[in-house]
Design a protein around this motif. Structure first.
Motif, mmCIF file in Angstrom:
data_model
loop_
_atom_site.group_PDB
_atom_site.id
_atom_site.type_symbol
_atom_site.label_atom_id
_atom_site.label_comp_id
_atom_site.label_asym_id
_atom_site.label_seq_id
_atom_site.Cartn_x
_atom_site.Cartn_y
_atom_site.Cartn_z
ATOM 1 N N LEU A 85 -5.223 14.480 -3.231
ATOM 2 C CA LEU A 85 -5.302 13.559 -2.099
ATOM 3 C C LEU A 85 -6.395 12.520 -2.312
ATOM 4 O O LEU A 85 -6.243 11.355 -1.937
ATOM 5 C CB LEU A 85 -5.561 14.341 -0.806
ATOM 6 N N THR A 86 -7.495 12.943 -2.941
ATOM 7 C CA THR A 86 -8.575 12.006 -3.248
ATOM 8 C C THR A 86 -8.117 10.953 -4.251
ATOM 9 O O THR A 86 -8.394 9.758 -4.105
ATOM 10 C CB THR A 86 -9.798 12.755 -3.805
ATOM 11 N N ILE A 87 -7.391 11.388 -5.283
ATOM 12 C CA ILE A 87 -6.887 10.447 -6.285
ATOM 13 C C ILE A 87 -5.940 9.441 -5.642
ATOM 14 O O ILE A 87 -6.000 8.237 -5.910
ATOM 15 C CB ILE A 87 -6.175 11.215 -7.418
ATOM 16 N N ILE A 88 -5.055 9.925 -4.759
ATOM 17 C CA ILE A 88 -4.117 9.030 -4.069
ATOM 18 C C ILE A 88 -4.883 8.009 -3.223
ATOM 19 O O ILE A 88 -4.571 6.815 -3.219
ATOM 20 C CB ILE A 88 -3.149 9.848 -3.194
ATOM 21 N N SER A 89 -5.908 8.483 -2.502
ATOM 22 C CA SER A 89 -6.680 7.594 -1.631
ATOM 23 C C SER A 89 -7.443 6.556 -2.433
ATOM 24 O O SER A 89 -7.457 5.365 -2.088
ATOM 25 C CB SER A 89 -7.657 8.417 -0.780
ATOM 26 N N ILE A 90 -8.088 6.991 -3.522
ATOM 27 C CA ILE A 90 -8.876 6.075 -4.345
ATOM 28 C C ILE A 90 -7.984 4.991 -4.941
ATOM 29 O O ILE A 90 -8.278 3.782 -4.853
ATOM 30 C CB ILE A 90 -9.595 6.845 -5.473
ATOM 31 N N ALA A 91 -6.872 5.400 -5.536
ATOM 32 C CA ALA A 91 -5.997 4.430 -6.194
ATOM 33 C C ALA A 91 -5.396 3.449 -5.198
ATOM 34 O O ALA A 91 -5.197 2.270 -5.521
ATOM 35 C CB ALA A 91 -4.886 5.158 -6.948
ATOM 36 N N THR A 92 -5.113 3.908 -3.988
ATOM 37 C CA THR A 92 -4.502 3.038 -2.980
ATOM 38 C C THR A 92 -5.517 2.064 -2.398
ATOM 39 O O THR A 92 -5.282 0.858 -2.334
ATOM 40 C CB THR A 92 -3.879 3.868 -1.855
ATOM 41 N N LEU A 93 -6.667 2.577 -1.976
ATOM 42 C CA LEU A 93 -7.663 1.734 -1.315
ATOM 43 C C LEU A 93 -8.365 0.801 -2.303
ATOM 44 O O LEU A 93 -8.664 -0.350 -1.969
ATOM 45 C CB LEU A 93 -8.696 2.605 -0.600
ATOM 46 N N ALA A 94 -8.635 1.285 -3.512
ATOM 47 C CA ALA A 94 -9.352 0.453 -4.487
ATOM 48 C C ALA A 94 -8.515 -0.723 -4.956
ATOM 49 O O ALA A 94 -9.054 -1.704 -5.472
ATOM 50 C CB ALA A 94 -9.771 1.284 -5.693
ATOM 51 N N LEU B 230 0.828 -1.208 0.000
ATOM 52 C CA LEU B 230 0.000 0.000 0.000
ATOM 53 C C LEU B 230 0.860 1.255 0.000
ATOM 54 O O LEU B 230 0.529 2.250 -0.668
ATOM 55 C CB LEU B 230 -0.943 -0.014 1.201
ATOM 56 N N CYS B 231 1.963 1.243 0.734
ATOM 57 C CA CYS B 231 2.851 2.410 0.752
ATOM 58 C C CYS B 231 3.487 2.645 -0.613
ATOM 59 O O CYS B 231 3.551 3.783 -1.097
ATOM 60 C CB CYS B 231 3.939 2.235 1.815
ATOM 61 N N SER B 232 3.951 1.573 -1.258
ATOM 62 C CA SER B 232 4.571 1.732 -2.574
ATOM 63 C C SER B 232 3.541 2.169 -3.613
ATOM 64 O O SER B 232 3.873 2.919 -4.543
ATOM 65 C CB SER B 232 5.238 0.430 -3.011
ATOM 66 N N THR B 233 2.292 1.735 -3.450
ATOM 67 C CA THR B 233 1.234 2.186 -4.360
ATOM 68 C C THR B 233 0.995 3.680 -4.218
ATOM 69 O O THR B 233 0.824 4.398 -5.216
ATOM 70 C CB THR B 233 -0.070 1.412 -4.080
ATOM 71 N N ALA B 234 0.983 4.182 -2.978
ATOM 72 C CA ALA B 234 0.803 5.612 -2.752
ATOM 73 C C ALA B 234 1.959 6.410 -3.355
ATOM 74 O O ALA B 234 1.749 7.472 -3.953
ATOM 75 C CB ALA B 234 0.684 5.886 -1.249
ATOM 76 N N ILE C 161 -3.228 -7.269 -4.611
ATOM 77 C CA ILE C 161 -3.412 -5.883 -4.178
ATOM 78 C C ILE C 161 -2.311 -4.926 -4.614
ATOM 79 O O ILE C 161 -2.489 -3.705 -4.491
ATOM 80 C CB ILE C 161 -3.568 -5.795 -2.642
ATOM 81 N N ASN C 162 -1.178 -5.429 -5.102
ATOM 82 C CA ASN C 162 -0.103 -4.508 -5.470
ATOM 83 C C ASN C 162 -0.373 -3.918 -6.845
ATOM 84 O O ASN C 162 -0.329 -4.621 -7.850
ATOM 85 C CB ASN C 162 1.248 -5.226 -5.469
ATOM 86 N N MET C 163 -0.647 -2.629 -6.895
ATOM 87 C CA MET C 163 -1.007 -1.956 -8.133
ATOM 88 C C MET C 163 -0.160 -0.704 -8.334
ATOM 89 O O MET C 163 -0.674 0.368 -8.644
ATOM 90 C CB MET C 163 -2.503 -1.576 -8.109
ATOM 91 N N ASP C 164 1.153 -0.833 -8.154
ATOM 92 C CA ASP C 164 2.025 0.336 -8.309
ATOM 93 C C ASP C 164 1.911 0.941 -9.706
ATOM 94 O O ASP C 164 1.712 2.150 -9.864
ATOM 95 C CB ASP C 164 3.479 -0.059 -8.049
ATOM 96 N N GLY C 165 2.070 0.102 -10.725
ATOM 97 C CA GLY C 165 1.994 0.597 -12.092
ATOM 98 C C GLY C 165 0.621 1.146 -12.433
ATOM 99 O O GLY C 165 0.494 2.171 -13.104
ATOM 100 N N THR C 166 -0.405 0.461 -11.952
ATOM 101 C CA THR C 166 -1.777 0.922 -12.209
ATOM 102 C C THR C 166 -2.040 2.249 -11.521
ATOM 103 O O THR C 166 -2.688 3.139 -12.089
ATOM 104 C CB THR C 166 -2.782 -0.135 -11.723
ATOM 105 N N ALA C 167 -1.533 2.414 -10.301
ATOM 106 C CA ALA C 167 -1.710 3.675 -9.578
ATOM 107 C C ALA C 167 -0.992 4.814 -10.290
ATOM 108 O O ALA C 167 -1.514 5.925 -10.415
ATOM 109 C CB ALA C 167 -1.198 3.527 -8.142
#
Length: 443
Positions: free
Chosen positions: A350-359, A92-96, A320-326
């Motif tokens: 901040l909303t975009i970061i939250s959505i991409a990380t949590l989704a 999750l951290c790397s996705t953010a 759950i790892n979606m670094d490239g997708t995020a």
């Protein structure tokens, strides 16, 4: 009747083509129609509206059910052990971090500049086109929402109303809370978990059925937009590809190398040499799940990661790892905002970061996932969903890069955790000839 079996059936040529190719052909056909028959192409707008409305129909139930199913699957009726907890935290951290890089690429390179599709177009495109502008309206907005106001509305007063209004972040927060509660309930919560898991599978199947219509919807939207705005749309799309690939290289070579050096004190050059086969399969298949067997072999045989670590960490990463997708979400969201002349504020970022990380918790590691996540991101910050049509034609090209980043991150986290748990064979890791006998052609 004698030649019935030899009859030429041209429609089979079309039906047997992969979806990404049909979508690309649909996009090119739409551009041709818009350029050659600009007035007549405008009549195709209702077909595009119908396609966009169908995507909007899927978003809320899809993300709600998939987050519950994904999180409860990870927990599996018990608390996370140390290894799984570390894996989820690192992923999750790397996705953010990845989406921050994507936003930076979009901000610096400005891929949407030059499209000139006009400010606030999402509110003027008729029924179903930008009608739901997200948590706050774009057109005529006196001032940007403050961080305090967004945080105060993070938890929905009425979850059902949040779903009706399409407030994606509130829906995700409620889905995460419900998943944790169902898991804590134990055996009595199992029927509800099975229900949401089954419903999530149904939603994924429905999504596949809807995305089968993408070539026709994209064709109609591109014909209409090209007829209305001209050929100015093409150059920005090339800039999007360049921005995404540059961001992916920066994330893999910069962030991953830094993590290996700082956290594990390992040489990143051998890491990259050891995972090149997994990266190649990820690039060509655009599927983290399909690459999983090769990722396991590279991690265990070439990098010396213990099978006890890979058995837990890599399947979680494929889920759950979606670094490239995020990262892709960040670039494409800014592209759409710039193309339609919409100004984004810090709260939007901040909303975009939250959505991409949590989704990313509940999404599947299969081709086309990023395109569906993009619809969530655009809706959450009130951007027109017509931007999906602009990206859909080149999505396969972008999918290849982002899947490669996802798989690289999966293996990286397995190495970091193995190092922290003293489950990494350093002799194998530093052995340049380790794993040379692996025959990936048999997989």
């Amino acid at each position: 009747m004698l030649f019935h079996g030899l009859a030429f059936k041209p429609w089979r040529i079309w039906t047997r083509r992969p979806l990404w190719l049909k979508t690309l052909l649909g996009m090119l056909t739409g551009i041709g129609l818009g350029a050659g028959f600009s007035e007549q192409a405008l009549l195709l707008k209702p077909i595009g509206v119908l396609f966009v409305n169908t995507i909007q129909m899927l978003m809320v139930p899809l993300i709600f059910c998939s987050v519950i199913a994904g999180l409860t699957s990870l927990l599996k009726g018990k608390t996370l052990d140390r290894i799984a907890g570390k894996a989820i935290g690192l992923y999750l951290c790397s996705t953010a971090v990845a989406i921050c890089i994507g936003l930076m690429m979009g901000w610096l390179l400005e891929p949407g500049m030059g499209a000139n599709m006009g400010p606030g177009m999402g509110a003027n495109m008729g029924p179903g086109m930008g009608a739901n502008m997200g948590p706050y309206e774009r057109v005529g907005m006196a001032e940007s929402p403050t961080l305090a106001s967004v945080l105060s509305h993070l938890v929905p007063r009425n979850p059902v109303q949040a779903m009706v209004d399409g407030k994606i972040l509130q829906v995700i927060v409620f889905a995460v809370a419900l998943a944790l509660a169902l898991n804590a309930t134990g055996r009595r919560g199992r029927p509800a978990i099975l229900f949401f898991t089954s419903l999530a599978e149904g939603m994924f199947k429905l999504t596949q059925m809807v995305m089968a219509l993408a070539p026709y919807g994209v064709c109609a939207l591109m014909a209409w937009m090209t007829g209305k705005y001209g050929m100015n749309l093409l150059l920005p799309l090339l800039k999007v590809i360049g921005a995404v690939y540059l961001g992916c290289l920066l994330h893999v070579l910069g962030v991953y190398s830094s993590l290996l050096i700082l956290l594990a004190r390992l040489n990143p050059l051998h890491y990259f040499k050891s995972i090149v086969d997994a990266q190649a399969v990820a690039f060509t298949s655009s599927s983290s799940n399909s690459t999983l067997p090769i990722s396991l072999a590279c991690a265990e045989r070439r990098l010396g990661v213990s099978p006890a670590i890979t058995a837990k960490v890599l399947p979680i990463g494929a889920t759950i790892n979606m670094d490239g997708t995020a990262l892709y979400q960040g670039v494409t969201a800014l592209f759409v905002a710039q193309a339609f002349g919409v100004d984004l504020h810090m709260v939007d970022y901040l909303t975009i970061i939250s959505i991409a990380t949590l989704a990313s918790i509940g999404t599947a590691g299969t081709p086309g996932t990023g395109l569906m996540l993009l619809t969530l991101t655009l809706t959450a910050v009130g951007l027109p969903l017509e931007g999906v049509a602009l990206i859909a034609g080149i999505d396969r090209i972008l999918d290849m890069a982002r899947t490669t980043v996802n798989v690289s991150g999966d293996i990286l986290v397995s190495v970091l955790i193995a190092r922290s748990e003293r489950e990494l064979d350093l002799a194998t890791y530093h052995d340049a000839s380790a794993g040379e006998d692996i025959d990936f052609t048999l997989r």
